[in-house]
Design an enzyme around this catalytic site. Sequence first.
Site, PDB file in Angstrom:
ATOM      1  N   HIS A 156      -2.672   0.583   6.920  1.00  0.00           N
ATOM      2  CA  HIS A 156      -3.011   0.623   5.496  1.00  0.00           C
ATOM      3  C   HIS A 156      -3.183   2.065   5.046  1.00  0.00           C
ATOM      4  O   HIS A 156      -3.627   2.916   5.818  1.00  0.00           O
ATOM      5  CB  HIS A 156      -4.298  -0.167   5.244  1.00  0.00           C
ATOM      6  CG  HIS A 156      -4.551  -0.441   3.795  1.00  0.00           C
ATOM      7  ND1 HIS A 156      -3.712  -1.213   3.030  1.00  0.00           N
ATOM      8  CD2 HIS A 156      -5.551  -0.035   2.970  1.00  0.00           C
ATOM      9  CE1 HIS A 156      -4.190  -1.278   1.795  1.00  0.00           C
ATOM     10  NE2 HIS A 156      -5.302  -0.567   1.729  1.00  0.00           N
ATOM     11  N   HIS A 199      -6.043   1.865  -3.926  1.00  0.00           N
ATOM     12  CA  HIS A 199      -5.084   1.297  -2.976  1.00  0.00           C
ATOM     13  C   HIS A 199      -4.581  -0.038  -3.493  1.00  0.00           C
ATOM     14  O   HIS A 199      -5.171  -0.632  -4.385  1.00  0.00           O
ATOM     15  CB  HIS A 199      -5.729   1.142  -1.589  1.00  0.00           C
ATOM     16  CG  HIS A 199      -6.794   0.094  -1.518  1.00  0.00           C
ATOM     17  ND1 HIS A 199      -6.799  -0.887  -0.565  1.00  0.00           N
ATOM     18  CD2 HIS A 199      -7.884  -0.133  -2.288  1.00  0.00           C
ATOM     19  CE1 HIS A 199      -7.850  -1.676  -0.740  1.00  0.00           C
ATOM     20  NE2 HIS A 199      -8.526  -1.226  -1.769  1.00  0.00           N
ATOM     21  N   CYS A 233       0.806  -1.221   0.000  1.00  0.00           N
ATOM     22  CA  CYS A 233       0.000   0.000   0.000  1.00  0.00           C
ATOM     23  C   CYS A 233       0.840   1.273   0.000  1.00  0.00           C
ATOM     24  O   CYS A 233       0.585   2.199  -0.773  1.00  0.00           O
ATOM     25  CB  CYS A 233      -1.010  -0.023   1.138  1.00  0.00           C
ATOM     26  SG  CYS A 233      -0.304  -0.116   2.792  1.00  0.00           S
TER      27      CYS A 233
END
Length: 96
Positions: A58, A70, A5
């Site tokens: 994240h 993402h 990410c």
Amino acid sequence: NAFDCSGLTSYVYSHAIGKYISRTTYSQVYQGKTVKVSTASLKKGDLLFWGSKSSPYHVGIYVGGGQYVHAATPSQGVRKQYLSSYFWPSAAKRVI
């Protein structure tokens, strides 16, 4: 290419606008200006974080219209998804 990410966010910023941000989720959350996590406040390019505000797990990039991009997992690759109340970000930062 498989991204994690924070690898995706740092890659997109450097290649799309020539802005260099740090490489890890844990350090990216300390960059830029804090923005309220609401679709009315968010602007395209804002970083969205999930997990603890001081130690998120994240990160993604808001792209407008209630959606974000993402790297879900390296095997799932890069995805565009709608923000969901089940997976709502805990923090947002504006670095551009």
